[in-house]
Design an enzyme around this catalytic site. Structure first.
Site, PDB file in Angstrom:
ATOM      1  CD  GLU C  77      -3.175  -0.709   2.067  1.00  0.00           C
ATOM      2  OE1 GLU C  77      -4.278  -0.443   1.554  1.00  0.00           O
ATOM      3  OE2 GLU C  77      -2.961  -0.702   3.281  1.00  0.00           O
ATOM      4  CG  HIS C  96      -2.650   3.327   5.797  1.00  0.00           C
ATOM      5  ND1 HIS C  96      -3.996   3.619   5.835  1.00  0.00           N
ATOM      6  CD2 HIS C  96      -2.574   1.968   5.623  1.00  0.00           C
ATOM      7  CE1 HIS C  96      -4.699   2.501   5.685  1.00  0.00           C
ATOM      8  NE2 HIS C  96      -3.864   1.493   5.556  1.00  0.00           N
ATOM      9  CG  HIS C  98      -5.556  -1.023   9.966  1.00  0.00           C
ATOM     10  ND1 HIS C  98      -4.970  -2.261   9.852  1.00  0.00           N
ATOM     11  CD2 HIS C  98      -5.457  -0.465   8.734  1.00  0.00           C
ATOM     12  CE1 HIS C  98      -4.534  -2.436   8.605  1.00  0.00           C
ATOM     13  NE2 HIS C  98      -4.812  -1.349   7.915  1.00  0.00           N
ATOM     14  CG  HIS C 168      -8.382   0.167   4.758  1.00  0.00           C
ATOM     15  ND1 HIS C 168      -7.994   0.089   3.444  1.00  0.00           N
ATOM     16  CD2 HIS C 168      -7.251   0.023   5.479  1.00  0.00           C
ATOM     17  CE1 HIS C 168      -6.678  -0.117   3.387  1.00  0.00           C
ATOM     18  NE2 HIS C 168      -6.215  -0.162   4.603  1.00  0.00           N
TER      19      HIS C 168
END
Lengths: 254, 254, 254, 254
Positions: C77, C96, C98, C168
């Protein structure tokens, strides 16, 4: 006498475990009936459970009088233990705590605490919520600091495992120290689970038959498995009480 | 002077405890009035509470001016402490925090924070929620960085133990450092309990009589029991302030 | 070159901090733009953030190509970082994650994530919830594994600090690595606070003026205070970037 | 034989990881099919997962009989593992747990557990909630202590990854030990996220297409990244199973 020292070590361990599992914080206490004299019990002087040491363990009568050397100030709420051990000869150990997921149920106008998970089956379905206001008025400090109040709480508990105390915490009892510790931990766990389920929707609790079967079928090795695990968490030496769980264990042990 | 050093050590300990108990995170601060000069107070330079060391403790006037060597940048929000210590001669210590279970109550349009558990009784029933918008408009950065704002907050606090600060956190005061730490920890605990109860149903809070009895009856040994416990959690040496809780303690101590 | 090594050490520290603060678990990643070449960036090879070491840091182009030695498999990613660093020359660092309290907001049909607490002001009021379904259909694996998807996400983010990603996680950006780490931690904290407030009642969010004032007024020492604190939590050496916060600091530093 | 020892070490690691991640507490268990004999499996003697050592690992038939030396009392619920490994030749590993955020879903009358986050996609959309009452009456102790009950549970599970067990916990299966551990951890995480979303509003779950794409596309390196991370958390030596993630890894590895 060796047994008594081991029992006191177990009581220290119980204090450390319940603090480590967030059932006790800086307050709350755990007692065990004296093995040779059912009219006496052992409990720490007034100290935070995670700080309790062997030399803090004192002996008390069921009226809360110190027996032998007074090693420090006693817990002002020792009468919880006195009154329950007096009313319940079947019980060897009492925990009083401010279990953080249990207290919310104690301040609900429609209290609904009950066992929803098999590990917590002994809690049962009709957990009482003892409110000191009912008999002692609405200007108390909520503490159980004499026999009269303690006996009123013991009466509310009746023959059950757990009684909530409104705005305060709960009491949990066991036929052994390990059972009382075990039930305290799973009462907190059950509260956390029930809370989440209740805010999502309608809940299925355990049936009377499930509670009876789960409670009856539970033997020493269940408490033992938890006890070994929690001893490790608090760096206390584990010894097997009910049987040898490892190589060479006897199948006839329960 | 030995006393002052001990007091500074206590202030370091208080910072570490409140960080360890998740009442303070990287921000927030705790102050103590100077024991010899009630117009001055002690507080760390601007540093995360868990990093505070003895050499970070500075002295301030009640207008927020540094007294003596400027060991580092002061907290920009020291005016919270200035204004509350100015308005409340009965108070020796102030905590400002972003207590994670308290902040949600501060952003509720119908704020409803109150004491539901006996350990948190001093919070009381009419906790104010100070909103900086009311007097200073809706384009501030929400920080209390001058005396005018601080005094407005102190006025909202009045004679209480706790005031929420909308979208920001709260202030908690104590007649001693240990009491302020204690009340901060149980304010967070009370918020966690009240939150869970409110989302399950209708709640019984403590009565005025219960609050008065719980607050009045609480003595030094209550703060002491918590303090010993929390010192252990942060590996800080514990010394007994109010009395000796162990062997040989004096019964006349409170 | 010494600076580059320090920057890589900072990137390792950022990975460890975000794992320790439960913003990253075994997955998620953090990048920093190359200080000498704005068309390149630095990021670990595909490894759990808490395991990242100095020798795992690789260099990438803004199209996701490895520059120099390929020390291991890159994150699939990485295009999240490519596309956002491409679209936002003002930004030096991208996270990034979660974030466990943020993801619930990403799966709400009426998403309502916004800043309610001053520490989280840069989140703003109109946080987008990017849904990969909108452009790429409802049979993807939800991952951003090419430039087209990354650019669509970057477009949704626009000039903001945070964009949710449905089912996500989210992306958080900063003008420095420390700011991106700081904003990631307070985005998670804001989510936890907002969640609790929303289930209790109607909520007051920060106003546009408060967001502007809080964001504008925040300087290097704010990120620095958090960074020192979090370094200590993960046993990484702290060094002051923006200024010396201790004795001898220069008042002209920001 | 070296492989078998490594597999047993992995099984010890799996026990420790699941305890550390709060998926298992003092109870619950994890099994792995014997690599040389698909009719046998390996599992610890009855011991708390965090206490399990290499010498506790025993071998069982798919009817729950001990093969070789009986190192201790077996788990009374080993029939969960027997019946699922019997019914699912595609599966190599089974976890039974009391995952604290999953149990609340198991006691809801309108059970609604499903995957909402991509990491948890293999959970799927129609997670069954097996209720022992349906076939065995409402006076059981809820435990799966024989093949008949185990087979009924296995039937409810069908070809899925997860089945809830009312008032008890759940089972999670994997094509490898690492996958079963991974799915157990993300089932707990998904439950925590779904719970929070459900109490805030209407929820978007993953579509069938997203579930298929996420599940299909997941390869060994995904489990590997989690496994390395969790090994570090429990101080167990990590070795790479599927490939070398560091310098010199082979691109042809999956």
């Amino acid at each position: 006498m060796a047994d008594l020292k081991q029992l006191k070590e177990d009581l220290v361990t119980a204090n450390r475990i319940l603090a480590n599992q967030n059932v006790l914080d800086a307050f709350g206490h755990v007692s065990i009936r004296h093995p040779d004299n059912p009219q006496h019990f052992l409990m720490s002087r007034a100290r935070a459970p995670n700080c309790v040491e062997l030399d803090d363990i004192m002996e008390f009568t069921l009226e809360g009088k110190v027996v032998g050397p007074e090693l420090g100030k006693p817990y002002s709420e020792r009468f919880i233990h006195c009154a329950i051990l007096e009313a319940r000869p079947d019980i060897m150990s009492v925990v009083h705590n401010h279990s953080p997921n249990v207290v919310p149920f104690s301040v609900l106008k429609n209290q609904c605490f009950c066992a929803v998970m098999h590990m917590a089956a002994p809690i049962g379905r009709d957990v009482p919520n003892w409110d000191i206001r009912d008999k002692f008025g609405d200007a108390t400090n909520l503490l159980v600091t004499d026999m009269e109040t303690g006996r009123d709480l013991a009466k509310a508990l009746g023959s059950r495992t757990v009684a909530l105390m409104r705005g305060h915490g709960c009491v949990v009892v066991g036929r052994s120290l390990r059972e009382a510790v075990f039930s305290s931990i799973y009462t907190e766990m059950n509260a956390q689970i029930l809370y989440k389920a209740l805010v999502m929707g309608e809940v299925t609790d355990l049936s009377d038959g499930e509670i009876a079967a789960s409670t009856k079928g539970r033997a020493g090795f269940t408490w033992e498995r938890g006890w070994e695990n929690w001893c490790r968490s608090v760096n206390r030496t584990y010894y097997s009480q009910a049987w040898d769980m490892g190589p060479g264990f006897s199948r006839s042990d329960k």
